[in-house]
Design an enzyme around this catalytic site. Structure first.
Site, PDB file in Angstrom:
ATOM      1  N   GLU A 161      35.689  44.614  44.024  1.00 21.54           N
ATOM      2  CA  GLU A 161      34.641  45.605  43.777  1.00 21.54           C
ATOM      3  C   GLU A 161      33.258  44.932  43.726  1.00 21.54           C
ATOM      4  OE1 GLU A 161      36.188  47.698  40.283  1.00 21.54           O
ATOM      5  OE2 GLU A 161      37.346  49.006  41.607  1.00 21.54           O
ATOM      6  N   GLU A 184      40.925  55.840  30.758  1.00 20.35           N
ATOM      7  CA  GLU A 184      40.004  56.132  31.857  1.00 20.35           C
ATOM      8  C   GLU A 184      40.468  57.330  32.695  1.00 20.35           C
ATOM      9  OE1 GLU A 184      39.269  52.812  34.448  1.00 20.35           O
ATOM     10  OE2 GLU A 184      38.153  54.028  35.887  1.00 20.35           O
ATOM     11  N   ARG A 219      45.816  50.973  50.257  1.00 18.30           N
ATOM     12  CA  ARG A 219      45.361  50.165  49.118  1.00 18.30           C
ATOM     13  C   ARG A 219      46.485  49.600  48.251  1.00 18.30           C
ATOM     14  NH1 ARG A 219      40.912  51.974  44.559  1.00 18.30           N
ATOM     15  NH2 ARG A 219      41.844  50.812  42.851  1.00 18.30           N
ATOM     16  N   GLU A 267      50.338  64.954  32.404  1.00 19.83           N
ATOM     17  CA  GLU A 267      50.730  64.764  33.804  1.00 19.83           C
ATOM     18  C   GLU A 267      50.908  66.116  34.507  1.00 19.83           C
ATOM     19  OE1 GLU A 267      54.563  62.897  34.140  1.00 19.83           O
ATOM     20  OE2 GLU A 267      54.010  62.008  36.064  1.00 19.83           O
ATOM     21  N   ARG A 322      34.083  52.062  30.681  1.00 17.51           N
ATOM     22  CA  ARG A 322      35.277  52.878  30.395  1.00 17.51           C
ATOM     23  C   ARG A 322      35.582  52.902  28.894  1.00 17.51           C
ATOM     24  NH1 ARG A 322      34.451  55.185  35.019  1.00 17.51           N
ATOM     25  NH2 ARG A 322      34.558  53.735  36.738  1.00 17.51           N
ATOM     26  N   ASP A 379      45.538  51.792  40.197  1.00 22.09           N
ATOM     27  CA  ASP A 379      44.522  51.544  39.170  1.00 22.09           C
ATOM     28  C   ASP A 379      44.735  52.481  37.986  1.00 22.09           C
ATOM     29  OD1 ASP A 379      42.296  50.735  37.845  1.00 22.09           O
ATOM     30  OD2 ASP A 379      40.841  51.648  39.200  1.00 22.09           O
ATOM     31  N   LYS A 381      37.334  38.090  37.361  1.00 18.88           N
ATOM     32  CA  LYS A 381      37.485  39.126  38.386  1.00 18.88           C
ATOM     33  C   LYS A 381      36.690  38.621  39.587  1.00 18.88           C
ATOM     34  CE  LYS A 381      36.217  44.003  39.286  1.00 18.88           C
ATOM     35  NZ  LYS A 381      35.879  45.299  38.682  1.00 18.88           N
TER      36      LYS A 381
HETATM   37  C1  GCV Z   1      35.969  46.884  35.001  1.00 20.25           C
HETATM   38  C2  GCV Z   1      38.505  50.407  37.957  1.00 20.25           C
HETATM   39  C3  GCV Z   1      37.514  50.914  36.950  1.00 20.25           C
HETATM   40  C4  GCV Z   1      36.361  49.937  36.786  1.00 20.25           C
HETATM   41  C5  GCV Z   1      36.944  48.574  36.385  1.00 20.25           C
HETATM   42  C6  GCV Z   1      37.932  48.143  37.458  1.00 20.25           C
HETATM   43  C7  GCV Z   1      38.627  46.837  37.111  1.00 20.25           C
HETATM   44  O1  GCV Z   1      37.962  50.397  39.242  1.00 20.25           O
HETATM   45  O2  GCV Z   1      37.053  52.177  37.338  1.00 20.25           O
HETATM   46  O3  GCV Z   1      35.509  50.420  35.795  1.00 20.25           O
HETATM   47  O4  GCV Z   1      35.948  47.608  36.206  1.00 20.25           O
HETATM   48  O5  GCV Z   1      38.927  49.119  37.598  1.00 20.25           O
HETATM   49  O6  GCV Z   1      39.737  46.910  36.579  1.00 20.25           O
HETATM   50  O7  GCV Z   1      38.077  45.789  37.361  1.00 20.25           O
END
Ligand code: GCV
Length: 612
Positions: free
Chosen positions: A241, A348, A291, A446, A117, A320, A237
């Site tokens: 994901e 992003e 979510r 927006e 990103r 997110d 993290k």
């Molecule tokens: C670093 C979103 C982004 C991912 C990112 C993730 C996160 O899903 O698209 O690129 O990963 O957030 O914050 O861990």
């Protein structure tokens, strides 16, 4: 040397000499440079007072007294005042101190030189699997961070890819050398670590309750702090994901985080544990999972179970980093856990540093709902890269600047922080740049992308440009559920129940479509297209109007920009990006309006062109 496009330090172009070893040395060098430029501010001496908090300062007559790093923050505050034409007598009296002790930047830099990103070029410090940088550019980065009051940098992506594991192992000498460049600016280092790292090192498990695993992390921590005694800590993290984590072993996130926390505690280290955990393999037909509920459901039961040196880092909203989200209820609910909010300066979902989107009002909105005293720390994903201007778009520098302002003082005004950024960075254009471009930029973006709290209509993967169904039938939990008659998700107690995660007053405000802020209406409610908005327009008409208005406003911003007296090459760069923004805005207008027109069959009240 480094160009400082878009940043006020361009008025003081000299880097402090490399022999400055401490923030106090750096502060003296900065004050010398300031005195040469603004003689009325000359003759100010520095006194480091060990009795003061590390980051606080006070101007007392001609003495800037402060803690170890505070004197440097004080020097930059003096410089900002001087460069805005103020007199020393107008400088605020009393002790100035930041609201949060830890003010962090998270780089999502990969060691192969890419940046997850990243919209400002490749990594400023990694290439080819190791550190690779011009030392002066890193010192410039330290200077930028200190000038806006930030004091912790995480060097690598939270998605830890293989070579980055060496960072706390064979690459420690490189990490230490990198950190040495930032120390004179009061910046400490952090690295992201992979929860399964012991396995890659030959262990059979990464179970946090396994004694061998605990000993492995303790040894790693000993090695890190031996190399870098003021190292800040680890960012994690986990179970997110597809990243590994304690769930694999049937352990809780408190057990996982505390295991690491105990390894770093003897060194005064911290574990920053991200709360970005949700089901990313959802079936879009399954309406039982919502979510935004995920972080609260996972972490509230663990409130009070984390060790003192764990900071739980929670994204500012429950989804997110969308264009607009309500604040995260987790940050309002947890009482006995050290919390940090995470913002994303990297744009992003907000225009990739091509389209203008000033985050100042995101910070303001957040702190309007979340009292700063609830938080221990503040973090943001960086928007910096190897591009000559460091930010891609020179005006994206405003987002780093304003983040620093709010990290120091959450009571800051969004407008005023953008005005001072513009006045200082582009004195010739300051007023119009702030009033006509930066302050309205979020509202414009927006309008043409995600009006009324609708998110996720972006191109999958890339997240720039419109695709209303792109995330609708996918596994990420990102749905707007638009049908022939209605759009949005009912998140009240009658629906998914998400709104019940808020304290009663906020729950009540959000749960009633009449009191729910319009810009979050379809985040909290599922409503028919005929729903009457406060101004009497139907909701579908409002969607059409906002997209037409947003694209037209982007054109007006382009006209303003063409007239602004900006220096080269910033002017050309900004104009080039603005042209792309206008194209993007037209595309969003047409794709979104066509989507809703086809679904609803409702004509635009003004008979404007919508594609059939
Ligand atoms: C670093 C979103 C982004 C991912 C990112 C993730 C996160 O899903 O698209 O690129 O990963 O957030 O914050 O861990």
């Amino acid at each position: 040397m480094t160009n400082l496009r878009g940043f006020w330090l361009r008025s003081l172009p000299e880097l402090p000499p490399a022999h400055c070893a401490t923030p106090a040395d750096t502060a003296r060098a900065e004050l010398r440079q300031l005195a040469a430029r603004c003689p009325a501010w000359g003759g100010i001496g520095i006194s480091v007072d060990p009795a003061m908090d590390r980051d606080s300062y006070a101007l007392e007559g001609k003495i800037l007294r402060g803690g170890e790093a505070g004197v440097l923050y004080g020097a930059y505050a003096l410089a900002e005042a001087a460069l805005q034409g103020k007199a020393p007598a107008d400088f605020p009296g009393g002790v100035q101190a930041p609201a949060f002790p830890d003010r962090m930047l998270n780089g999502w830099d990969n060691m192969d030189g890419t940046v997850e990103r990243g919209y400002a070029g490749r990594s400023l410090w990694f290439e080819g699997g190791r550190f690779a940088y011009e030392p002066d550019r890193i010192r410039q980065l330290g200077r930028l961070m200190a000038s806006v009051g930030l004091n912790v940098l995480c060097v690598n992506n939270v998605n830890v890819h293989e070579p980055a594991e060496g960072l706390i192992d064979e690459l420690l000498p490189e990490l230490a050398a990198f950190g040495a460049l930032l120390r004179p600016f009061g910046v400490r280092l952090m690295t992201s670590v992979d929860f399964a790292q012991p396995i890659r090192d030959g262990m059979a498990t990464a179970d946090p309750l396994d004694e061998g695993v605990q000993a492995w992390w303790a040894r790693r921590a000993d090695a890190v702090w031996a190399a870098i005694p003021d190292f800040f800590g680890f960012l994690v993290k986990a179970d997110s994901e597809h990243r590994p984590g304690p769930f694999t072993y049937g352990r809780s996130h408190a057990e996982g985080a505390n295991m690491l926390a105990r390894a770093v505690a003897p060194h005064g280290g911290k574990v920053v544990w991200r709360a970005f955990v949700y089901n990313c393999m959802q079936d879009w037909r399954d309406h039982s999972i919502d979510r935004p509920c995920a972080a609260y459901d996972t972490y509230m039961p663990l409130d009070g179970a984390f060790d003192d040196n764990v900071i739980l880092q929670v994204k500012n909203g429950p989804y997110d980093f969308q264009v607009r989200e309500p604040v995260s209820p987790t940050l309002l609910g947890m009482e006995r856990t050290a919390l940090a909010v995470e913002f994303q300066l990297a744009q992003e979902y907000t225009g990739h540093q091509i389209d203008l989107y000033a985050l100042a009002s995101v910070f303001r909105d957040f702190f309007d709902d979340v009292p700063a005293q609830r938080l221990r720390a503040i973090a943001a994903v960086t928007n910096i890269g190897r591009d000559e201007s460091l930010f891609g778009h020179p005006f994206a520098a405003a987002n780093l600047y304003c983040y620093g302002k709010f990290a120091w003082n959450p009571g800051e005004s969004a407008e005023e922080s953008l005005r001072s950024w513009a006045r200082l960075s582009y004195p010739e254009a300051g007023e119009d740049l702030a009033e006509k471009l930066m302050i309205p930029s979020r509202g414009v973006y927006e309008r043409y992308t995600a009006t009324l709290g609708l998110g996720w209509m972006v191109t999958p993967g890339d997240h720039y440009g419109p695709n209303p169904s792109g995330y609708e039938y996918d596994r990420w939990g990102t749905y707007h559920r638009a049908s022939r008659d209605a759009v949005g998700i009912d998140r009240t107690r009658e629906g998914t129940g998400y709104a019940a995660q808020y304290p009663p007053e906020l729950e009540a405000r959000y749960s009633d479509p009449e009191t729910c802020p319009e810009n979050l209406l379809l985040f909290f409610h599922r409503l028919p297209y005929s729903w009457r908005m406060a101004d009497g327009r139907s909701m579908i008409q409002r969607i059409y109007d906002d997209h037409f208005d947003g694209a037209a406003m982007a054109e007006q911003m382009a006209a303003v920009l063409r007239e602004l007296p900006l220096p080269s090459p910033d002017r050309e760069e900004a104009l080039r990006r603005m042209e792309a923004q206008c194209r993007n805005a037209r595309e969003w207008r047409d794709v979104i309006n066509t989507f809703f027109h086809r679904l609803s069959g409702v004509e635009d009240a003004h008979g404007r062109m919508i594609y059939d």
